[in-house]
Design a protein around this motif. Sequence first.
Motif, PDB file in Angstrom:
ATOM      1  N   UNK A 236      44.903  33.475  28.194  1.00 57.58           N
ATOM      2  CA  UNK A 236      44.420  32.263  27.378  1.00 57.58           C
ATOM      3  C   UNK A 236      42.971  32.241  27.732  1.00 57.58           C
ATOM      4  N   UNK A 237      42.423  32.887  29.050  1.00 57.05           N
ATOM      5  CA  UNK A 237      41.200  32.794  29.100  1.00 57.05           C
ATOM      6  C   UNK A 237      40.412  31.648  29.310  1.00 57.05           C
ATOM      7  N   UNK A 238      41.114  30.633  29.583  1.00 58.26           N
ATOM      8  CA  UNK A 238      40.506  29.332  29.799  1.00 58.26           C
ATOM      9  C   UNK A 238      39.403  29.064  30.898  1.00 58.26           C
ATOM     10  N   UNK A 239      38.073  28.925  30.619  1.00 54.38           N
ATOM     11  CA  UNK A 239      37.205  28.510  31.402  1.00 54.38           C
ATOM     12  C   UNK A 239      36.283  29.958  31.546  1.00 54.38           C
ATOM     13  N   UNK A 240      36.907  31.027  31.354  1.00 51.27           N
ATOM     14  CA  UNK A 240      36.562  32.535  31.527  1.00 51.27           C
ATOM     15  C   UNK A 240      35.749  32.505  32.996  1.00 51.27           C
ATOM     16  N   UNK A 241      36.682  32.221  33.883  1.00 51.47           N
ATOM     17  CA  UNK A 241      36.035  32.219  35.337  1.00 51.47           C
ATOM     18  C   UNK A 241      35.932  33.464  35.963  1.00 51.47           C
ATOM     19  N   UNK A 242      35.562  33.784  37.209  1.00 49.65           N
ATOM     20  CA  UNK A 242      35.175  34.997  37.850  1.00 49.65           C
ATOM     21  C   UNK A 242      36.488  35.945  37.521  1.00 49.65           C
ATOM     22  N   UNK A 243      37.643  35.541  37.595  1.00 50.84           N
ATOM     23  CA  UNK A 243      38.748  36.427  37.689  1.00 50.84           C
ATOM     24  C   UNK A 243      38.735  37.043  36.020  1.00 50.84           C
ATOM     25  N   UNK A 244      38.689  36.109  35.260  1.00 52.37           N
ATOM     26  CA  UNK A 244      38.548  36.629  33.841  1.00 52.37           C
ATOM     27  C   UNK A 244      37.512  37.568  33.770  1.00 52.37           C
ATOM     28  N   UNK A 245      36.157  37.263  33.993  1.00 56.81           N
ATOM     29  CA  UNK A 245      34.959  38.216  33.932  1.00 56.81           C
ATOM     30  C   UNK A 245      35.476  39.694  34.643  1.00 56.81           C
ATOM     31  N   UNK A 246      35.880  39.572  35.702  1.00 55.98           N
ATOM     32  CA  UNK A 246      36.503  40.771  36.197  1.00 55.98           C
ATOM     33  C   UNK A 246      37.257  41.750  35.494  1.00 55.98           C
ATOM     34  N   UNK A 247      38.374  40.863  34.728  1.00 58.43           N
ATOM     35  CA  UNK A 247      38.980  41.884  33.931  1.00 58.43           C
ATOM     36  C   UNK A 247      38.258  42.189  32.528  1.00 58.43           C
ATOM     37  N   UNK A 248      37.316  41.733  32.051  1.00 53.48           N
ATOM     38  CA  UNK A 248      36.620  41.932  31.045  1.00 53.48           C
ATOM     39  C   UNK A 248      35.632  43.153  31.440  1.00 53.48           C
ATOM     40  N   UNK A 249      35.036  43.040  32.809  1.00 57.70           N
ATOM     41  CA  UNK A 249      34.591  44.120  33.223  1.00 57.70           C
ATOM     42  C   UNK A 249      35.029  45.382  33.294  1.00 57.70           C
TER      43      UNK A 249
ATOM     44  N   UNK B 220      44.950  46.209  30.310  1.00 58.86           N
ATOM     45  CA  UNK B 220      44.672  45.799  31.405  1.00 58.86           C
ATOM     46  C   UNK B 220      44.720  44.447  31.361  1.00 58.86           C
ATOM     47  N   UNK B 221      45.464  43.668  32.653  1.00 59.57           N
ATOM     48  CA  UNK B 221      46.042  42.132  32.524  1.00 59.57           C
ATOM     49  C   UNK B 221      46.012  41.778  33.970  1.00 59.57           C
ATOM     50  N   UNK B 222      45.886  40.426  34.161  1.00 64.28           N
ATOM     51  CA  UNK B 222      46.121  40.000  35.650  1.00 64.28           C
ATOM     52  C   UNK B 222      47.501  40.099  36.102  1.00 64.28           C
ATOM     53  N   UNK B 223      47.612  39.981  37.410  1.00 67.99           N
ATOM     54  CA  UNK B 223      49.022  40.281  37.852  1.00 67.99           C
ATOM     55  C   UNK B 223      50.003  38.894  37.616  1.00 67.99           C
ATOM     56  N   UNK B 224      49.637  37.866  37.017  1.00 68.75           N
ATOM     57  CA  UNK B 224      50.403  36.649  36.911  1.00 68.75           C
ATOM     58  C   UNK B 224      50.608  36.897  35.368  1.00 68.75           C
ATOM     59  N   UNK B 225      50.218  37.808  34.525  1.00 68.69           N
ATOM     60  CA  UNK B 225      50.420  37.751  33.141  1.00 68.69           C
ATOM     61  C   UNK B 225      51.684  37.851  32.391  1.00 68.69           C
ATOM     62  N   UNK B 226      52.205  36.817  31.707  1.00 69.54           N
ATOM     63  CA  UNK B 226      53.726  36.693  31.250  1.00 69.54           C
ATOM     64  C   UNK B 226      53.510  36.636  29.684  1.00 69.54           C
ATOM     65  N   UNK B 227      54.563  37.027  28.942  1.00 76.93           N
ATOM     66  CA  UNK B 227      54.423  37.149  27.353  1.00 76.93           C
ATOM     67  C   UNK B 227      55.853  37.268  26.856  1.00 76.93           C
ATOM     68  N   UNK B 228      55.900  37.086  25.586  1.00 80.74           N
ATOM     69  CA  UNK B 228      57.423  37.103  24.903  1.00 80.74           C
ATOM     70  C   UNK B 228      58.141  36.028  25.076  1.00 80.74           C
ATOM     71  N   UNK B 229      59.117  35.818  24.254  1.00 81.73           N
ATOM     72  CA  UNK B 229      59.952  34.889  24.329  1.00 81.73           C
ATOM     73  C   UNK B 229      60.623  34.366  25.741  1.00 81.73           C
ATOM     74  N   UNK B 230      60.573  32.911  26.116  1.00 79.61           N
ATOM     75  CA  UNK B 230      60.756  32.724  27.190  1.00 79.61           C
ATOM     76  C   UNK B 230      60.029  33.288  28.541  1.00 79.61           C
TER      77      UNK B 230
END
Length: 322
Positions: free
Chosen positions: A23-36, A121-131
């Motif tokens: 979602x990258x809502x806010x694009x906080x420091x954690x998101x920025x680390x992913x993008x880096x 590359x994803x964060x450790x809490x990334x979830x996806x797919x049905x349910x």
Amino acid sequence: MEIILGFNNLYQRLNRCVITMGNFDGIHLGHQALITRLKQAGEAKQLPTVVMLFEPQPLEFFNPDSAPSRLMSFKEKCLFIRSLGVDYVLAVTFNQTFANMSAETFIETGLIAQLMAQYIIVGDDFKFGAKRQGDTALLQQYADKGYFALEHLSSYVVKEQRVSSTAIRCALLNDDFEQAKMLLGRAYTIQGRVVHGNQLARQLGFPTANIHLQRKKPALHGVYFVKVKHIDLNQEYYGIANIGIRPTVNGKTASLEVNIFDFNQNIYGQYLDVEFIEKIRDEVKFASLSALQTQIKQDICIAQKIRAKSANIKKTHGSGIG
């Protein structure tokens, strides 16, 4: 940076890529680390970088009335991601069809067949797919078979605080702008285009710039002392902002109205960046427009005192803007 609206619009634009998703809502420091890390992988593999976003955000689709408040509009996200040097944003429409897609189908059809992702590359809490049945463990199974390389980053922590969009919403709810700034890596702002309003504030003697929020539920509600940046002119001003539904005039949807001090220019259609510095009061339904007018005068006096105090502090430290 190019914005691609959905998988159907890929049209062979990407012949292999490196990608992160969320979602990258806010694009906080954690998101920025992913993008880096994404950019580092893209440079090492000489492949384009892709950030996949979901619109609306999943919880907004499933529970629009109880979904968390939104820190950023889609446009704000794209502008910030572009400033970080990403090549593509892939905006996936989150609808019932996508919600019903199995995690395996998403990986095999979307990531492997259509995007030809070479590195994910994803964060450790990334979830996806049905349910929400897909996770990093499932991605790792495909990585182990050689379909792509996978990296997942642990939670980003600042001063023993896990950085997350939820933590930032909590800080804003508590009017703790310093905490929000620490987690975001920058001051919390709302950016948007100035649109025509109902001219009521002008009739009361306090003309405002009405900014299109482009979100159903903003993270802030009330009256605030703010710093306003005119993006095109790169000029800064101070003012007060009301963000809310305007109950005195029976408003139904959230809006952002900014009274800019010592300013009298036509800025319709132009973009402003509003930084929230300190809360003055909650939004209140007044018995009359006259009572509202009196309160606005008091709000401006309070804001000017905050401004003067801030200026004195900066002067003492030998810095600040005029």
